[in-house]
Design a protein around this motif. Structure first.
Motif, PDB file in Angstrom:
ATOM      1  N   ARG A   1      -4.664 -56.616 -75.443  1.00  0.00           N
ATOM      2  CA  ARG A   1      -4.913 -57.260 -74.142  1.00  0.00           C
ATOM      3  C   ARG A   1      -5.644 -58.548 -74.456  1.00  0.00           C
ATOM      4  O   ARG A   1      -6.750 -58.522 -75.019  1.00  0.00           O
ATOM      5  N   ASP A   2      -5.021 -59.686 -74.145  1.00  0.00           N
ATOM      6  CA  ASP A   2      -5.591 -60.998 -74.447  1.00  0.00           C
ATOM      7  C   ASP A   2      -5.981 -61.122 -75.915  1.00  0.00           C
ATOM      8  O   ASP A   2      -7.046 -61.616 -76.255  1.00  0.00           O
ATOM      9  N   GLY A   3      -5.111 -60.629 -76.790  1.00  0.00           N
ATOM     10  CA  GLY A   3      -5.305 -60.760 -78.231  1.00  0.00           C
ATOM     11  C   GLY A   3      -6.233 -59.757 -78.874  1.00  0.00           C
ATOM     12  O   GLY A   3      -6.380 -59.745 -80.089  1.00  0.00           O
ATOM     13  N   ALA A   4      -6.859 -58.884 -78.077  1.00  0.00           N
ATOM     14  CA  ALA A   4      -7.788 -57.888 -78.620  1.00  0.00           C
ATOM     15  C   ALA A   4      -7.140 -56.501 -78.606  1.00  0.00           C
ATOM     16  O   ALA A   4      -6.553 -56.093 -77.597  1.00  0.00           O
ATOM     17  N   GLU A   5      -7.251 -55.789 -79.710  1.00  0.00           N
ATOM     18  CA  GLU A   5      -6.679 -54.445 -79.800  1.00  0.00           C
ATOM     19  C   GLU A   5      -7.436 -53.489 -78.886  1.00  0.00           C
ATOM     20  O   GLU A   5      -8.662 -53.413 -78.928  1.00  0.00           O
ATOM     21  N   THR A   6      -6.667 -52.743 -78.081  1.00  0.00           N
ATOM     22  CA  THR A   6      -7.271 -51.753 -77.183  1.00  0.00           C
ATOM     23  C   THR A   6      -6.849 -50.342 -77.540  1.00  0.00           C
ATOM     24  O   THR A   6      -7.526 -49.383 -77.190  1.00  0.00           O
ATOM     25  N   ALA A   7      -5.702 -50.203 -78.217  1.00  0.00           N
ATOM     26  CA  ALA A   7      -5.203 -48.878 -78.593  1.00  0.00           C
ATOM     27  C   ALA A   7      -4.222 -49.043 -79.741  1.00  0.00           C
ATOM     28  O   ALA A   7      -3.751 -50.145 -80.025  1.00  0.00           O
ATOM     29  N   ARG A   8      -3.930 -47.905 -80.371  1.00  0.00           N
ATOM     30  CA  ARG A   8      -2.996 -47.888 -81.496  1.00  0.00           C
ATOM     31  C   ARG A   8      -2.306 -46.526 -81.495  1.00  0.00           C
ATOM     32  O   ARG A   8      -2.945 -45.508 -81.309  1.00  0.00           O
ATOM     33  N   VAL A   9      -0.996 -46.546 -81.730  1.00  0.00           N
ATOM     34  CA  VAL A   9      -0.233 -45.309 -81.857  1.00  0.00           C
ATOM     35  C   VAL A   9       0.544 -45.399 -83.168  1.00  0.00           C
ATOM     36  O   VAL A   9       1.266 -46.369 -83.408  1.00  0.00           O
ATOM     37  N   VAL A  10       0.369 -44.381 -84.010  1.00  0.00           N
ATOM     38  CA  VAL A  10       1.033 -44.345 -85.309  1.00  0.00           C
ATOM     39  C   VAL A  10       2.021 -43.178 -85.307  1.00  0.00           C
ATOM     40  O   VAL A  10       1.663 -42.051 -84.954  1.00  0.00           O
ATOM     41  N   ARG A  11       3.251 -43.463 -85.669  1.00  0.00           N
ATOM     42  CA  ARG A  11       4.330 -42.475 -85.707  1.00  0.00           C
ATOM     43  C   ARG A  11       4.372 -41.635 -84.432  1.00  0.00           C
ATOM     44  O   ARG A  11       4.159 -40.417 -84.465  1.00  0.00           O
ATOM     45  N   PRO A  12       4.665 -42.267 -83.312  1.00  0.00           N
ATOM     46  CA  PRO A  12       4.679 -41.535 -82.041  1.00  0.00           C
ATOM     47  C   PRO A  12       5.712 -40.413 -82.043  1.00  0.00           C
ATOM     48  O   PRO A  12       6.781 -40.543 -82.639  1.00  0.00           O
ATOM     49  N   THR A  13       5.354 -39.320 -81.365  1.00  0.00           N
ATOM     50  CA  THR A  13       6.256 -38.179 -81.267  1.00  0.00           C
ATOM     51  C   THR A  13       6.676 -37.897 -79.833  1.00  0.00           C
ATOM     52  O   THR A  13       7.508 -37.032 -79.603  1.00  0.00           O
ATOM     53  N   ASP A  14       6.072 -38.587 -78.862  1.00  0.00           N
ATOM     54  CA  ASP A  14       6.525 -38.464 -77.474  1.00  0.00           C
ATOM     55  C   ASP A  14       6.226 -39.749 -76.709  1.00  0.00           C
ATOM     56  O   ASP A  14       5.313 -40.490 -77.054  1.00  0.00           O
ATOM     57  N   ALA A  15       7.022 -39.983 -75.677  1.00  0.00           N
ATOM     58  CA  ALA A  15       6.896 -41.215 -74.902  1.00  0.00           C
ATOM     59  C   ALA A  15       5.586 -41.281 -74.135  1.00  0.00           C
ATOM     60  O   ALA A  15       5.071 -42.373 -73.885  1.00  0.00           O
ATOM     61  N   GLN A  16       5.025 -40.134 -73.768  1.00  0.00           N
ATOM     62  CA  GLN A  16       3.768 -40.133 -73.003  1.00  0.00           C
ATOM     63  C   GLN A  16       2.615 -40.722 -73.808  1.00  0.00           C
ATOM     64  O   GLN A  16       1.750 -41.387 -73.246  1.00  0.00           O
ATOM     65  N   GLU A  17       2.596 -40.471 -75.078  1.00  0.00           N
ATOM     66  CA  GLU A  17       1.560 -41.034 -75.952  1.00  0.00           C
ATOM     67  C   GLU A  17       1.589 -42.564 -75.900  1.00  0.00           C
ATOM     68  O   GLU A  17       0.561 -43.234 -75.794  1.00  0.00           O
ATOM     69  N   ILE A  18       2.785 -43.111 -75.918  1.00  0.00           N
ATOM     70  CA  ILE A  18       2.961 -44.565 -75.845  1.00  0.00           C
ATOM     71  C   ILE A  18       2.625 -45.059 -74.440  1.00  0.00           C
ATOM     72  O   ILE A  18       1.949 -46.077 -74.276  1.00  0.00           O
ATOM     73  N   ALA A  19       3.077 -44.326 -73.424  1.00  0.00           N
ATOM     74  CA  ALA A  19       2.823 -44.721 -72.034  1.00  0.00           C
ATOM     75  C   ALA A  19       1.330 -44.759 -71.723  1.00  0.00           C
ATOM     76  O   ALA A  19       0.870 -45.648 -71.000  1.00  0.00           O
ATOM     77  N   ARG A  20       0.557 -43.822 -72.266  1.00  0.00           N
ATOM     78  CA  ARG A  20      -0.902 -43.829 -72.038  1.00  0.00           C
ATOM     79  C   ARG A  20      -1.533 -45.083 -72.626  1.00  0.00           C
ATOM     80  O   ARG A  20      -2.407 -45.707 -72.014  1.00  0.00           O
ATOM     81  N   ALA A  21      -1.097 -45.476 -73.810  1.00  0.00           N
ATOM     82  CA  ALA A  21      -1.636 -46.693 -74.424  1.00  0.00           C
ATOM     83  C   ALA A  21      -1.172 -47.928 -73.650  1.00  0.00           C
ATOM     84  O   ALA A  21      -1.959 -48.870 -73.459  1.00  0.00           O
ATOM     85  N   LEU A  22       0.068 -47.935 -73.163  1.00  0.00           N
ATOM     86  CA  LEU A  22       0.543 -49.056 -72.356  1.00  0.00           C
ATOM     87  C   LEU A  22      -0.264 -49.188 -71.067  1.00  0.00           C
ATOM     88  O   LEU A  22      -0.555 -50.296 -70.625  1.00  0.00           O
ATOM     89  N   ALA A  23      -0.631 -48.062 -70.458  1.00  0.00           N
ATOM     90  CA  ALA A  23      -1.403 -48.095 -69.217  1.00  0.00           C
ATOM     91  C   ALA A  23      -2.770 -48.750 -69.420  1.00  0.00           C
ATOM     92  O   ALA A  23      -3.331 -49.326 -68.491  1.00  0.00           O
ATOM     93  N   GLN A  24      -3.295 -48.694 -70.638  1.00  0.00           N
ATOM     94  CA  GLN A  24      -4.584 -49.334 -70.929  1.00  0.00           C
ATOM     95  C   GLN A  24      -4.476 -50.854 -70.888  1.00  0.00           C
ATOM     96  O   GLN A  24      -5.453 -51.536 -70.560  1.00  0.00           O
ATOM     97  N   ILE A  25      -3.321 -51.388 -71.240  1.00  0.00           N
ATOM     98  CA  ILE A  25      -3.176 -52.845 -71.271  1.00  0.00           C
ATOM     99  C   ILE A  25      -2.426 -53.384 -70.056  1.00  0.00           C
ATOM    100  O   ILE A  25      -2.479 -54.574 -69.780  1.00  0.00           O
ATOM    101  N   ASP A  26      -1.706 -52.508 -69.358  1.00  0.00           N
ATOM    102  CA  ASP A  26      -0.893 -52.926 -68.205  1.00  0.00           C
ATOM    103  C   ASP A  26      -0.992 -51.867 -67.105  1.00  0.00           C
ATOM    104  O   ASP A  26      -0.030 -51.159 -66.837  1.00  0.00           O
ATOM    105  N   PRO A  27      -2.177 -51.750 -66.474  1.00  0.00           N
ATOM    106  CA  PRO A  27      -2.368 -50.678 -65.497  1.00  0.00           C
ATOM    107  C   PRO A  27      -1.441 -50.765 -64.301  1.00  0.00           C
ATOM    108  O   PRO A  27      -1.101 -49.746 -63.703  1.00  0.00           O
ATOM    109  N   ALA A  28      -0.986 -51.949 -63.941  1.00  0.00           N
ATOM    110  CA  ALA A  28      -0.104 -52.095 -62.784  1.00  0.00           C
ATOM    111  C   ALA A  28       1.322 -51.651 -63.096  1.00  0.00           C
ATOM    112  O   ALA A  28       2.093 -51.367 -62.190  1.00  0.00           O
ATOM    113  N   GLY A  29       1.667 -51.624 -64.392  1.00  0.00           N
ATOM    114  CA  GLY A  29       2.958 -51.270 -64.913  1.00  0.00           C
ATOM    115  C   GLY A  29       3.870 -50.670 -63.965  1.00  0.00           C
ATOM    116  O   GLY A  29       4.918 -50.570 -63.709  1.00  0.00           O
TER     117      GLY A  29
END
Length: 110
Positions: free
Chosen positions: A82-110
């Motif tokens: 978010r604005d060049g600063a790391e807010t979350a990281r997902v390594v070797r994701p195994t489900d879409a929800q894990e990625i979606a939770r991290a996306l919600a941190q940077i794009d809550p309006a999504g």
């Protein structure tokens, strides 16, 4: 971003990444990585709800300075910014929800 988009070999510099405005995700991996290929449908599914998030697919490996600057050790690694600063990281994701939770941190309006 479609899952069939290749990883870019011409990575931006770390200063360019740090200057990014708004939500962005850098996905580090390679086209020949089995884990990377397996994660593509999950990544596409999670990103479907966040069309305004910039998604950079960067080829990583030995001698690639951007991945080293983020301490990437396994692929795929998704770094959420978010604005060049790391807010979350997902390594070797195994489900879409894990990625979606991290996306919600940077794009809550999504």
């Amino acid at each position: 971003m479609a899952s069939d988009v290749p990883y870019q070999t011409d990575a931006p510099g770390r200063d360019e990444v740090d200057a990014l405005q708004g939500p962005a995700v850098i996905e580090f991996g390679t086209s020949w990585c089995g884990y990377c290929r397996a994660a593509q449908p999950l990544i596409a599914q999670a990103f479907a709800g966040h069309p305004g998030v910039r998604h950079l697919k960067i080829e990583d490996g030995k001698g690639r300075p951007l991945g080293r600057s983020f301490g990437v050790k396994l692929w795929p690694t998704l770094v959420f910014l978010r604005d060049g600063a790391e807010t979350a990281r997902v390594v070797r994701p195994t489900d879409a929800q894990e990625i979606a939770r991290a996306l919600a941190q940077i794009d809550p309006a999504g």
